[in-house]
Design a protein around this motif. Structure first.
Motif, PDB file in Angstrom:
ATOM      1  N   ALA A   7       0.840  -1.208   0.000  1.00  0.00           N
ATOM      2  CA  ALA A   7       0.000   0.000   0.000  1.00  0.00           C
ATOM      3  C   ALA A   7       0.874   1.257   0.000  1.00  0.00           C
ATOM      4  CB  ALA A   7      -0.926  -0.002   1.209  1.00  0.00           C
ATOM      5  N   GLY A   8       1.936   1.260   0.780  1.00  0.00           N
ATOM      6  CA  GLY A   8       2.854   2.401   0.816  1.00  0.00           C
ATOM      7  C   GLY A   8       3.536   2.627  -0.517  1.00  0.00           C
ATOM      8  N   THR A   9       3.924   1.547  -1.168  1.00  0.00           N
ATOM      9  CA  THR A   9       4.583   1.651  -2.472  1.00  0.00           C
ATOM     10  C   THR A   9       3.626   2.180  -3.536  1.00  0.00           C
ATOM     11  OG1 THR A   9       6.060  -0.175  -1.884  1.00  0.00           O
ATOM     12  CG2 THR A   9       5.850   0.354  -4.214  1.00  0.00           C
ATOM     13  N   VAL A  10       2.424   1.635  -3.565  1.00  0.00           N
ATOM     14  CA  VAL A  10       1.431   2.081  -4.557  1.00  0.00           C
ATOM     15  C   VAL A  10       1.066   3.549  -4.319  1.00  0.00           C
ATOM     16  CG1 VAL A  10      -0.943   1.757  -5.358  1.00  0.00           C
ATOM     17  CG2 VAL A  10       0.543  -0.220  -5.027  1.00  0.00           C
ATOM     18  N   SER A  11       0.828   3.925  -3.066  1.00  0.00           N
ATOM     19  CA  SER A  11       0.454   5.316  -2.795  1.00  0.00           C
ATOM     20  C   SER A  11       1.609   6.263  -3.118  1.00  0.00           C
ATOM     21  CB  SER A  11      -0.004   5.490  -1.351  1.00  0.00           C
ATOM     22  OG  SER A  11       1.067   5.303  -0.443  1.00  0.00           O
ATOM     23  N   THR A  12       2.842   5.852  -2.884  1.00  0.00           N
ATOM     24  CA  THR A  12       4.006   6.684  -3.233  1.00  0.00           C
ATOM     25  C   THR A  12       4.044   6.947  -4.727  1.00  0.00           C
ATOM     26  OG1 THR A  12       5.314   5.935  -1.341  1.00  0.00           O
ATOM     27  CG2 THR A  12       6.532   6.742  -3.252  1.00  0.00           C
ATOM     28  N   VAL A  13       3.852   5.905  -5.514  1.00  0.00           N
ATOM     29  CA  VAL A  13       3.860   6.056  -6.972  1.00  0.00           C
ATOM     30  C   VAL A  13       2.716   6.970  -7.413  1.00  0.00           C
ATOM     31  CG1 VAL A  13       3.517   4.817  -9.151  1.00  0.00           C
ATOM     32  CG2 VAL A  13       5.053   3.883  -7.401  1.00  0.00           C
ATOM     33  N   LEU A  14       1.534   6.796  -6.835  1.00  0.00           N
ATOM     34  CA  LEU A  14       0.382   7.620  -7.209  1.00  0.00           C
ATOM     35  C   LEU A  14       0.572   9.089  -6.820  1.00  0.00           C
ATOM     36  CD1 LEU A  14      -2.553   5.191  -6.320  1.00  0.00           C
ATOM     37  CD2 LEU A  14      -1.731   5.850  -8.600  1.00  0.00           C
ATOM     38  N   PHE A  15       1.069   9.346  -5.615  1.00  0.00           N
ATOM     39  CA  PHE A  15       1.304  10.732  -5.187  1.00  0.00           C
ATOM     40  C   PHE A  15       2.344  11.398  -6.086  1.00  0.00           C
ATOM     41  CE2 PHE A  15      -0.324   9.608  -0.814  1.00  0.00           C
ATOM     42  CZ  PHE A  15      -1.396  10.491  -0.844  1.00  0.00           C
ATOM     43  N   ALA A  16       3.424  10.693  -6.372  1.00  0.00           N
ATOM     44  CA  ALA A  16       4.467  11.259  -7.238  1.00  0.00           C
ATOM     45  C   ALA A  16       3.928  11.501  -8.643  1.00  0.00           C
ATOM     46  CB  ALA A  16       5.682  10.328  -7.274  1.00  0.00           C
ATOM     47  N   ALA A  17       3.176  10.556  -9.154  1.00  0.00           N
ATOM     48  CA  ALA A  17       2.602  10.700 -10.495  1.00  0.00           C
ATOM     49  C   ALA A  17       1.629  11.872 -10.559  1.00  0.00           C
ATOM     50  CB  ALA A  17       1.907   9.408 -10.914  1.00  0.00           C
ATOM     51  N   SER A  18       0.932  12.149  -9.470  1.00  0.00           N
ATOM     52  CA  SER A  18      -0.025  13.257  -9.468  1.00  0.00           C
ATOM     53  C   SER A  18       0.681  14.615  -9.511  1.00  0.00           C
ATOM     54  CB  SER A  18      -0.937  13.177  -8.243  1.00  0.00           C
ATOM     55  OG  SER A  18      -0.239  13.544  -7.066  1.00  0.00           O
ATOM     56  N   MET A  19       1.910  14.674  -9.073  1.00  0.00           N
ATOM     57  CA  MET A  19       2.656  15.937  -9.094  1.00  0.00           C
ATOM     58  C   MET A  19       3.422  16.155 -10.396  1.00  0.00           C
ATOM     59  SD  MET A  19       4.126  16.408  -5.249  1.00  0.00           S
ATOM     60  CE  MET A  19       4.707  18.049  -5.606  1.00  0.00           C
ATOM     61  N   LEU A  20       3.664  15.095 -11.138  1.00  0.00           N
ATOM     62  CA  LEU A  20       4.466  15.225 -12.356  1.00  0.00           C
ATOM     63  C   LEU A  20       3.876  16.189 -13.392  1.00  0.00           C
ATOM     64  CD1 LEU A  20       5.879  11.639 -12.896  1.00  0.00           C
ATOM     65  CD2 LEU A  20       7.117  13.715 -12.237  1.00  0.00           C
ATOM     66  N   PRO A  21       2.563  16.186 -13.641  1.00  0.00           N
ATOM     67  CA  PRO A  21       2.043  17.147 -14.615  1.00  0.00           C
ATOM     68  C   PRO A  21       2.326  18.607 -14.230  1.00  0.00           C
ATOM     69  CG  PRO A  21       0.425  15.440 -14.221  1.00  0.00           C
ATOM     70  CD  PRO A  21       1.526  15.245 -13.213  1.00  0.00           C
ATOM     71  N   MET A  22       2.215  18.933 -12.938  1.00  0.00           N
ATOM     72  CA  MET A  22       2.507  20.289 -12.472  1.00  0.00           C
ATOM     73  C   MET A  22       3.967  20.638 -12.737  1.00  0.00           C
ATOM     74  SD  MET A  22       2.545  21.792  -8.571  1.00  0.00           S
ATOM     75  CE  MET A  22       3.824  20.645  -8.095  1.00  0.00           C
ATOM     76  N   LEU A  23       4.858  19.732 -12.411  1.00  0.00           N
ATOM     77  CA  LEU A  23       6.289  19.979 -12.611  1.00  0.00           C
ATOM     78  C   LEU A  23       6.632  20.098 -14.094  1.00  0.00           C
ATOM     79  CD1 LEU A  23       7.711  17.500  -9.968  1.00  0.00           C
ATOM     80  CD2 LEU A  23       7.720  19.995  -9.832  1.00  0.00           C
ATOM     81  N   LEU A  24       6.068  19.225 -14.896  1.00  0.00           N
ATOM     82  CA  LEU A  24       6.347  19.273 -16.329  1.00  0.00           C
ATOM     83  C   LEU A  24       5.819  20.552 -16.968  1.00  0.00           C
ATOM     84  CD1 LEU A  24       5.685  15.538 -17.257  1.00  0.00           C
ATOM     85  CD2 LEU A  24       7.890  16.696 -17.058  1.00  0.00           C
ATOM     86  N   LYS A  25       4.624  20.969 -16.569  1.00  0.00           N
ATOM     87  CA  LYS A  25       4.072  22.211 -17.105  1.00  0.00           C
ATOM     88  C   LYS A  25       4.912  23.411 -16.662  1.00  0.00           C
ATOM     89  CE  LYS A  25      -0.022  25.092 -17.359  1.00  0.00           C
ATOM     90  NZ  LYS A  25      -1.375  25.343 -16.890  1.00  0.00           N
ATOM     91  N   ALA A  26       5.343  23.416 -15.430  1.00  0.00           N
ATOM     92  CA  ALA A  26       6.150  24.530 -14.918  1.00  0.00           C
ATOM     93  C   ALA A  26       7.481  24.641 -15.661  1.00  0.00           C
ATOM     94  CB  ALA A  26       6.400  24.359 -13.419  1.00  0.00           C
ATOM     95  N   VAL A  27       8.132  23.523 -15.893  1.00  0.00           N
ATOM     96  CA  VAL A  27       9.423  23.565 -16.579  1.00  0.00           C
ATOM     97  C   VAL A  27       9.247  23.858 -18.067  1.00  0.00           C
ATOM     98  CG1 VAL A  27       9.716  21.109 -17.143  1.00  0.00           C
ATOM     99  CG2 VAL A  27      11.704  22.501 -16.646  1.00  0.00           C
ATOM    100  N   ARG A  28       8.153  23.407 -18.636  1.00  0.00           N
ATOM    101  CA  ARG A  28       7.917  23.615 -20.062  1.00  0.00           C
ATOM    102  C   ARG A  28       7.503  25.047 -20.371  1.00  0.00           C
ATOM    103  NH1 ARG A  28       3.640  20.470 -20.878  1.00  0.00           N
ATOM    104  NH2 ARG A  28       2.245  22.210 -21.074  1.00  0.00           N
ATOM    105  N   THR A  29       6.581  25.607 -19.593  1.00  0.00           N
ATOM    106  CA  THR A  29       6.037  26.930 -19.899  1.00  0.00           C
ATOM    107  C   THR A  29       6.748  28.065 -19.162  1.00  0.00           C
ATOM    108  OG1 THR A  29       4.399  26.888 -18.119  1.00  0.00           O
ATOM    109  CG2 THR A  29       3.751  25.937 -20.255  1.00  0.00           C
ATOM    110  N   LYS A  30       7.386  27.744 -18.056  1.00  0.00           N
ATOM    111  CA  LYS A  30       8.008  28.746 -17.186  1.00  0.00           C
ATOM    112  C   LYS A  30       6.985  29.777 -16.694  1.00  0.00           C
ATOM    113  CE  LYS A  30      12.536  28.148 -19.278  1.00  0.00           C
ATOM    114  NZ  LYS A  30      12.245  26.836 -19.675  1.00  0.00           N
TER     115      LYS A  30
END
Length: 105
Positions: A7-30
């Motif tokens: 459960a900890g491993t799955v939730s870690t992957v899900l939480f990290a995956a949920s933040m990736l779009p924000m990070l990618l958009k921030a680095v792409r668009t500035k």
């Protein structure tokens, strides 16, 4: 099978995956105008303090998740400071009070 570890491993992957779009958009668009520098700075301080607790726990998924949060929030703070826009009128404002020659008070 260790259900809590899974459960900890799955939730870690899900939480990290949920933040990736924000990070990618921030680095792409500035474009980080919608983010509060104060909030992101506070998040970085909280992550630093919380690290004393997390890294005292046995190694596991929570270490990975917290490490990801540390890196993500540090990147967001760096990008907010680096790419923030200065308003055009702030560039044209004189510094200090204007001095008028020939008038005495």
């Amino acid at each position: 099978m260790n259900i809590p570890l899974l459960a900890g491993t799955v939730s870690t992957v899900l939480f990290a995956a949920s933040m990736l779009p924000m990070l990618l958009k921030a680095v792409r668009t500035k474009d980080l105008e919608s983010y509060s520098v104060g909030n992101i700075a506070t998040t970085n301080v909280a992550n630093a303090v919380h690290s004393f607790y997390v890294f005292d726990l046995p190694a596991g998924p929570v270490w990975l998740l917290h490490s990801f949060y540390i890196v993500a929030s540090a990147l967001m703070l760096l990008w907010c400071l680096r790419y923030r826009k200065v308003p055009d009128d702030a560039l044209n404002e004189p510094i200090g009070e204007p001095v008028t020659e020939g008038t005495e008070q």
